[in-house]
Design a protein around this motif. Structure first.
Motif, PDB file in Angstrom:
ATOM      1  N   GLU A  38       0.830  -1.207   0.000  1.00  0.00           N
ATOM      2  CA  GLU A  38       0.000   0.000   0.000  1.00  0.00           C
ATOM      3  C   GLU A  38       0.864   1.256   0.000  1.00  0.00           C
ATOM      4  O   GLU A  38       1.590   1.513   0.948  1.00  0.00           O
ATOM      5  CB  GLU A  38      -0.920  -0.038   1.234  1.00  0.00           C
ATOM      6  CG  GLU A  38      -2.149   0.827   1.153  1.00  0.00           C
ATOM      7  CD  GLU A  38      -1.930   2.263   1.626  1.00  0.00           C
ATOM      8  OE1 GLU A  38      -2.877   3.048   1.536  1.00  0.00           O
ATOM      9  OE2 GLU A  38      -0.817   2.585   2.101  1.00  0.00           O
TER      10      GLU A  38
ATOM     11  N   ASN B 131      -7.854   1.724   3.857  1.00  0.00           N
ATOM     12  CA  ASN B 131      -7.339   0.617   3.034  1.00  0.00           C
ATOM     13  C   ASN B 131      -6.852  -0.528   3.908  1.00  0.00           C
ATOM     14  O   ASN B 131      -7.078  -1.704   3.596  1.00  0.00           O
ATOM     15  CB  ASN B 131      -6.195   1.110   2.154  1.00  0.00           C
ATOM     16  CG  ASN B 131      -6.634   2.131   1.126  1.00  0.00           C
ATOM     17  OD1 ASN B 131      -7.798   2.212   0.759  1.00  0.00           O
ATOM     18  ND2 ASN B 131      -5.688   2.930   0.649  1.00  0.00           N
ATOM     19  N   TYR B 132      -6.168  -0.195   4.995  1.00  0.00           N
ATOM     20  CA  TYR B 132      -5.683  -1.233   5.914  1.00  0.00           C
ATOM     21  C   TYR B 132      -6.850  -2.055   6.464  1.00  0.00           C
ATOM     22  O   TYR B 132      -6.768  -3.286   6.538  1.00  0.00           O
ATOM     23  CB  TYR B 132      -4.931  -0.619   7.102  1.00  0.00           C
ATOM     24  CG  TYR B 132      -3.800   0.315   6.774  1.00  0.00           C
ATOM     25  CD1 TYR B 132      -3.122   0.262   5.548  1.00  0.00           C
ATOM     26  CD2 TYR B 132      -3.389   1.278   7.699  1.00  0.00           C
ATOM     27  CE1 TYR B 132      -2.085   1.129   5.275  1.00  0.00           C
ATOM     28  CE2 TYR B 132      -2.352   2.147   7.425  1.00  0.00           C
ATOM     29  CZ  TYR B 132      -1.710   2.080   6.214  1.00  0.00           C
ATOM     30  OH  TYR B 132      -0.684   2.955   5.936  1.00  0.00           O
ATOM     31  N   GLN B 133      -7.917  -1.376   6.848  1.00  0.00           N
ATOM     32  CA  GLN B 133      -9.047  -2.065   7.468  1.00  0.00           C
ATOM     33  C   GLN B 133      -9.678  -3.075   6.518  1.00  0.00           C
ATOM     34  O   GLN B 133     -10.070  -4.178   6.928  1.00  0.00           O
ATOM     35  CB  GLN B 133     -10.104  -1.054   7.928  1.00  0.00           C
ATOM     36  CG  GLN B 133      -9.603  -0.001   8.902  1.00  0.00           C
ATOM     37  CD  GLN B 133      -8.858  -0.593  10.077  1.00  0.00           C
ATOM     38  OE1 GLN B 133      -9.365  -1.446  10.807  1.00  0.00           O
ATOM     39  NE2 GLN B 133      -7.623  -0.160  10.272  1.00  0.00           N
TER      40      GLN B 133
ATOM     41  N   CYS C 218      -8.135  -4.666   4.065  1.00  0.00           N
ATOM     42  CA  CYS C 218      -7.208  -5.799   3.981  1.00  0.00           C
ATOM     43  C   CYS C 218      -7.288  -6.669   5.226  1.00  0.00           C
ATOM     44  O   CYS C 218      -7.274  -7.906   5.141  1.00  0.00           O
ATOM     45  CB  CYS C 218      -5.788  -5.304   3.764  1.00  0.00           C
ATOM     46  SG  CYS C 218      -5.506  -4.487   2.188  1.00  0.00           S
TER      47      CYS C 218
ATOM     48  N   VAL D  52      -0.519  -6.541   5.298  1.00  0.00           N
ATOM     49  CA  VAL D  52      -0.286  -5.290   4.575  1.00  0.00           C
ATOM     50  C   VAL D  52       1.155  -4.841   4.754  1.00  0.00           C
ATOM     51  O   VAL D  52       1.699  -4.876   5.864  1.00  0.00           O
ATOM     52  CB  VAL D  52      -1.221  -4.177   5.089  1.00  0.00           C
ATOM     53  CG1 VAL D  52      -0.955  -2.861   4.359  1.00  0.00           C
ATOM     54  CG2 VAL D  52      -2.683  -4.583   4.950  1.00  0.00           C
TER      55      VAL D  52
ATOM     56  N   SER E 249       2.990  -1.277   4.123  1.00  0.00           N
ATOM     57  CA  SER E 249       2.635   0.104   3.801  1.00  0.00           C
ATOM     58  C   SER E 249       3.829   1.043   3.908  1.00  0.00           C
ATOM     59  O   SER E 249       4.578   1.005   4.877  1.00  0.00           O
ATOM     60  CB  SER E 249       1.521   0.619   4.718  1.00  0.00           C
ATOM     61  OG  SER E 249       1.196   1.958   4.368  1.00  0.00           O
TER      62      SER E 249
ATOM     63  N   VAL F 238      -3.994   0.475  14.537  1.00  0.00           N
ATOM     64  CA  VAL F 238      -3.448  -0.578  13.691  1.00  0.00           C
ATOM     65  C   VAL F 238      -2.758  -1.634  14.548  1.00  0.00           C
ATOM     66  O   VAL F 238      -2.919  -2.839  14.324  1.00  0.00           O
ATOM     67  CB  VAL F 238      -2.467   0.018  12.661  1.00  0.00           C
ATOM     68  CG1 VAL F 238      -1.722  -1.091  11.923  1.00  0.00           C
ATOM     69  CG2 VAL F 238      -3.204   0.904  11.669  1.00  0.00           C
TER      70      VAL F 238
ATOM     71  N   PHE G 209       0.966  -6.625   9.721  1.00  0.00           N
ATOM     72  CA  PHE G 209       1.181  -5.284   9.173  1.00  0.00           C
ATOM     73  C   PHE G 209       2.663  -4.952   9.235  1.00  0.00           C
ATOM     74  O   PHE G 209       3.320  -5.171  10.255  1.00  0.00           O
ATOM     75  CB  PHE G 209       0.386  -4.254   9.987  1.00  0.00           C
ATOM     76  CG  PHE G 209       0.364  -2.870   9.390  1.00  0.00           C
ATOM     77  CD1 PHE G 209      -0.536  -2.540   8.399  1.00  0.00           C
ATOM     78  CD2 PHE G 209       1.252  -1.900   9.826  1.00  0.00           C
ATOM     79  CE1 PHE G 209      -0.565  -1.256   7.851  1.00  0.00           C
ATOM     80  CE2 PHE G 209       1.247  -0.620   9.287  1.00  0.00           C
ATOM     81  CZ  PHE G 209       0.332  -0.301   8.293  1.00  0.00           C
TER      82      PHE G 209
ATOM     83  N   TYR H 173       5.195  -1.699   8.478  1.00  0.00           N
ATOM     84  CA  TYR H 173       5.259  -0.274   8.152  1.00  0.00           C
ATOM     85  C   TYR H 173       6.700   0.204   8.162  1.00  0.00           C
ATOM     86  O   TYR H 173       7.490  -0.156   9.036  1.00  0.00           O
ATOM     87  CB  TYR H 173       4.469   0.567   9.163  1.00  0.00           C
ATOM     88  CG  TYR H 173       4.708   2.046   8.967  1.00  0.00           C
ATOM     89  CD1 TYR H 173       4.184   2.706   7.864  1.00  0.00           C
ATOM     90  CD2 TYR H 173       5.493   2.775   9.858  1.00  0.00           C
ATOM     91  CE1 TYR H 173       4.425   4.046   7.658  1.00  0.00           C
ATOM     92  CE2 TYR H 173       5.740   4.125   9.661  1.00  0.00           C
ATOM     93  CZ  TYR H 173       5.201   4.754   8.562  1.00  0.00           C
ATOM     94  OH  TYR H 173       5.454   6.089   8.349  1.00  0.00           O
TER      95      TYR H 173
END
Length: 237
Positions: free
Chosen positions: A51, A61-63, A65, A72, A74, A86, A96, A98
């Motif tokens: 992302e 968008n995260y939610q 996925c 994700v 990102s 998150v 996730f 990041y």
């Protein structure tokens, strides 16, 4: 591995090419023209989503996925006011990853910055400031990379307690000067200066390719993982 690309600008296209070159399949591309296609049903065969969008849409968008149980990766910055939400989802079983910057060089630069801040701590005659330069389409200011660098200084230097995007004469404030010029991929400079000399460290990106490769490496790291991860986990820093 089947990848969903959420965001198909210059970075998304660079990521696409590197992913294909490394043998992966792009199973879904979401851009401004088809945002309504980002639904859990279309993510059911996806192994990981990458992302790169904007701060306004990233969290939503995260939610989506997470609802589809798709991890994700990102690189969107400017949304960190919601990072605790998150992390809560990650504690519930989502995955996730990041990074404010996916470049290997930048992440080594993060560690160098922390080490230098720690070394400078005993020397009150030195003060620090930072300059970052990005292309004119960069939406957030200062950049996520600059904020990460600033936090690294604050964590390792007792006289710095906060950063501001302005010139400051206060000893506890770290000044960040953010500039936007042309098509500059990203330049970050940190200067420790005294009355008699200065020490400068700088990272200069030549292209987006290093960022895109890091994002694909993170995607390869994430399938079936649960929790909140970053470049330190990927690079064992």
């Amino acid at each position: 591995m089947k990848i969903a690309l959420i965001g198909y600008g210059k970075m998304g296209k660079e990521i696409e090419q590197i992913a294909i070159d490394r043998g992966h399949e792009i199973g879904l591309i979401i851009d401004q023209e088809n945002q309504n296609d980002l639904i859990p049903d279309k993510l059911k065969d996806i192994d990981v989503a990458i992302e790169f969008t904007n701060p306004k849409s990233a969290f939503d968008n995260y939610q989506i996925c997470f609802e589809a149980n798709v991890p994700v990766v990102s690189g969107t910055t400017g949304w960190l006011d919601k990072i605790d939400l998150v992390k809560e989802r990650c504690q519930s079983g989502n995955g996730f990853f990041y990074a404010s910057n996916f470049s290997l060089g930048v992440n080594l630069f993060f560690e160098l910055n922390k080490k230098l801040a720690k070394l400078m701590a005993p020397f009150s005659e030195y003060n620090a400031d930072m300059e970052e330069i990005h292309h004119i389409h960069k939406l957030d200011s200062p950049s996520g990379t600059a904020i990460t660098l600033a936090e690294g200084i604050i964590e390792n230097h007792p006289r710095k307690t906060k950063w501001i995007e302005a010139a400051s004469t206060k000893e506890d404030e770290l000044s960040i000067f953010a500039k936007r010029h042309g098509a500059v991929p990203g330049t970050h400079s940190i200067t420790w200066h005294s009355e008699v000399d200065e020490i400068n460290i700088q990272h200069l990106a030549y292209s987006r390719k290093g960022f895109a490769l890091g994002a694909v490496l993170a995607a390869e790291f994430m399938p079936k993982k649960k929790g909140f991860f970053g470049m330190k986990d990927l690079l064992n820093l």
